[in-house]
Enzyme design. Structure first.
Site, mmCIF file in Angstrom:
data_model
loop_
_atom_site.group_PDB
_atom_site.id
_atom_site.type_symbol
_atom_site.label_atom_id
_atom_site.label_comp_id
_atom_site.label_asym_id
_atom_site.label_seq_id
_atom_site.Cartn_x
_atom_site.Cartn_y
_atom_site.Cartn_z
ATOM 1 N N SER A 92 0.861 -1.230 0.012
ATOM 2 C CA SER A 92 0.253 0.169 -0.045
ATOM 3 C C SER A 92 0.834 1.262 -0.062
ATOM 4 O O SER A 92 0.215 2.531 -0.238
ATOM 5 C CB SER A 92 -0.938 0.048 1.361
ATOM 6 O OG SER A 92 -2.057 -0.952 0.736
ATOM 7 N N PHE A 156 -12.895 -13.338 -2.668
ATOM 8 C CA PHE A 156 -11.458 -13.057 -3.239
ATOM 9 C C PHE A 156 -10.336 -13.418 -2.230
ATOM 10 O O PHE A 156 -9.415 -13.940 -2.550
ATOM 11 C CB PHE A 156 -11.494 -11.372 -3.093
ATOM 12 C CG PHE A 156 -10.428 -10.818 -3.639
ATOM 13 C CD1 PHE A 156 -10.312 -10.653 -5.119
ATOM 14 C CD2 PHE A 156 -9.382 -10.367 -3.028
ATOM 15 C CE1 PHE A 156 -9.117 -9.923 -5.684
ATOM 16 C CE2 PHE A 156 -8.404 -9.860 -3.621
ATOM 17 C CZ PHE A 156 -8.171 -9.547 -4.806
ATOM 18 N N TYR A 197 -10.753 2.003 5.801
ATOM 19 C CA TYR A 197 -9.880 1.737 4.812
ATOM 20 C C TYR A 197 -10.275 0.781 3.605
ATOM 21 O O TYR A 197 -10.878 -0.436 3.855
ATOM 22 C CB TYR A 197 -8.424 1.099 5.354
ATOM 23 C CG TYR A 197 -7.367 0.993 4.595
ATOM 24 C CD1 TYR A 197 -6.247 2.080 4.680
ATOM 25 C CD2 TYR A 197 -7.209 0.113 3.622
ATOM 26 C CE1 TYR A 197 -5.130 1.976 3.903
ATOM 27 C CE2 TYR A 197 -5.829 0.106 2.869
ATOM 28 C CZ TYR A 197 -4.750 1.119 3.043
ATOM 29 O OH TYR A 197 -3.807 1.117 2.261
ATOM 30 N N SER A 198 -10.254 1.030 2.344
ATOM 31 C CA SER A 198 -10.589 0.193 1.388
ATOM 32 C C SER A 198 -9.570 0.196 0.074
ATOM 33 O O SER A 198 -9.477 1.250 -0.576
ATOM 34 C CB SER A 198 -11.945 0.827 0.684
ATOM 35 O OG SER A 198 -12.471 0.002 -0.319
ATOM 36 N N ASN A 199 -9.024 -1.017 -0.286
ATOM 37 C CA ASN A 199 -8.300 -0.859 -1.388
ATOM 38 C C ASN A 199 -8.980 -0.736 -2.652
ATOM 39 O O ASN A 199 -8.340 -0.298 -3.718
ATOM 40 C CB ASN A 199 -7.743 -2.236 -1.516
ATOM 41 C CG ASN A 199 -6.643 -2.622 -0.502
ATOM 42 O OD1 ASN A 199 -5.622 -2.053 -0.239
ATOM 43 N ND2 ASN A 199 -7.058 -3.411 0.403
ATOM 44 N N GLY A 342 2.786 -0.761 3.988
ATOM 45 C CA GLY A 342 2.212 -1.809 2.958
ATOM 46 C C GLY A 342 2.233 -2.951 3.339
ATOM 47 O O GLY A 342 3.604 -3.581 3.781
#
Length: 390
Positions: A92, A156, A197-199, A342
């Protein structure tokens, strides 16, 4: 992208651990806030940072590497099976590069961060209550969009992070496929009303860059950041699953936790992360990037001011905040640092600097089931010795 493990809370894990593309919930060693600070002389020779690297290896991490710069001097430390020039997947930390490009495009008048996502990606953010007409690009960057996190989807996770990874490690995902998985779930909250938090936010951010520039987002990162700063170890791999040399293997238990079989996960399809977490770099380049960013070499003053305007997360983690692809942390000694963390398969990283960019650190451990990267930050910036490994 972002793993749920590394610091003191879910927030620190989501931010400091960068929330990799995974959601591995393994226990983490935490730096002991009450541990004695190293004396001034020890701080200068990075004794506490060295101790934190060794503590990670003692906890079962195969190897750890860190580099720091302060007072015009550079120091590199390693423990276990690592080289000082190792390249690694930064997860990240990619988000800060992505956000920087969007802020540059805004400065050039090519978009406005307050544009609705629908303007640039018509029809993409739709389904189960998601509505791109009500979400702005800015809300993507500071995680206030409410858009569901693709890496939280059970299907996923099973395919990408569990044992099935070994059969699917080379599968290619398009950004639209990643977003489509997220659209199968309801939003976490109405846009602008909370933080999570969202990718998916940064997959969409990369897609916006591509719509504005007409080229892959990685080309914008290369032309606007990597080449001008001469980041020779930094790449946007795209669909290439291999790691460049020099690098050490990345190891994972694929969610099995301590004691589970360990797998070499160095090769994987970066498409699982896209603009949320696919990049590769090393400790030297990451420091160069964050120092240049915080010292105003990549953005005009107004842009950097916007980037460092942070959502207050102090209720979850005292002194923490999240700006536009940039996290603020207040460490145990009171020192404030800015950067990102990350995590991705077999790789946990931290890259932070003081607000003036004069003191910086970048570190990585090549495992994702144990080891405390937060302790490395505390060691370097505060001189705090890590909690002894039991």
């Amino acid at each position: 992208m972002a793993t749920a493990r590394t610091a003191r809370t879910v927030v620190a894990a989501a931010l400091a651990a960068g929330l990799t593309v995974t959601a591995l919930a393994a226990p983490a060693l935490a730096a002991d806030p009450a541990a004695p600070a190293a004396p001034a002389a020890a701080k200068k020779d990075h004794a506490a940072t060295r101790a934190a690297l060794q503590a990670a290896v003692d906890a079962g991490v195969p190897g750890a590497v860190a580099q720091a710069r302060a007072d015009g001097r550079s120091w590199t430390g390693t423990a276990g099976e690592r080289g000082g020039d190792d390249r690694f997947r930064v997860g990240s930390i990619t988000k800060t590069f992505t956000a920087t490009v969007l802020l540059q495009l805004q400065a050039e008048g090519r978009l406005d961060l307050d544009d609705p996502v629908e303007k640039w990606l018509p029809g993409v953010v739709r389904g189960h209550g998601h509505d791109g007409r009500k979400v702005t690009v800015r809300q993507l960057l500071n995680h206030t969009s409410g858009i569901y996190n693709v890496t939280a989807d059970p299907g996923f996770q099973e395919k990408v992070f569990g044992p099935a990874f070994l059969q699917h490690r080379y599968d290619r995902w398009t950004p639209r496929q990643l977003v489509a998985v997220a659209m199968e779930h309801a939003p976490d909250f109405a846009p602008g009303t909370s933080w999570n938090y969202s990718n998916t936010n940064y997959v969409l951010a990369g897609m916006v860059i591509e719509k504005v520039t007409g080229r892959p987002y990685g080309k914008a990162v290369e032309n606007r950041i990597i080449k001008p700063l001469k980041l020779r170890a930094t790449t946007v791999p795209g669909t290439d699953p291999t790691m460049p040399n020099p690098s050490s293997p990345a190891y994972s238990t694929l969610g099995g936790g301590p004691g589970a079989p360990v797998h070499d996960v160095s090769e994987l399809s970066p498409t699982i992360a896209h603009a949320a977490g696919e990049m590769i770099s090393d400790s030297r380049d990451l420091q160069t990037f964050y120092r240049a960013l915080l010292q105003g070499r990549l953005l005009p003053k107004d842009g950097l001011r916007e980037m460092t305007t942070a959502v207050d997360l102090s209720e979850q983690l005292p002194g923490a905040g999240y700006g536009l692809g940039l996290m603020k942390q207040k460490l145990s000694c009171g020192k404030e640092v800015w950067g990102h963390g990350g995590g991705i398969h077999g790789s946990l990283s931290e890259a932070y600097a003081t607000r003036d960019g004069r003191h910086s650190l970048a570190a990585n451990i090549n495992a994702d089931w144990t080891g405390d990267t937060q302790a490395i930050l505390e060691g370097e910036f505060c001189g705090t010795l890590p909690k002894p490994v039991k």
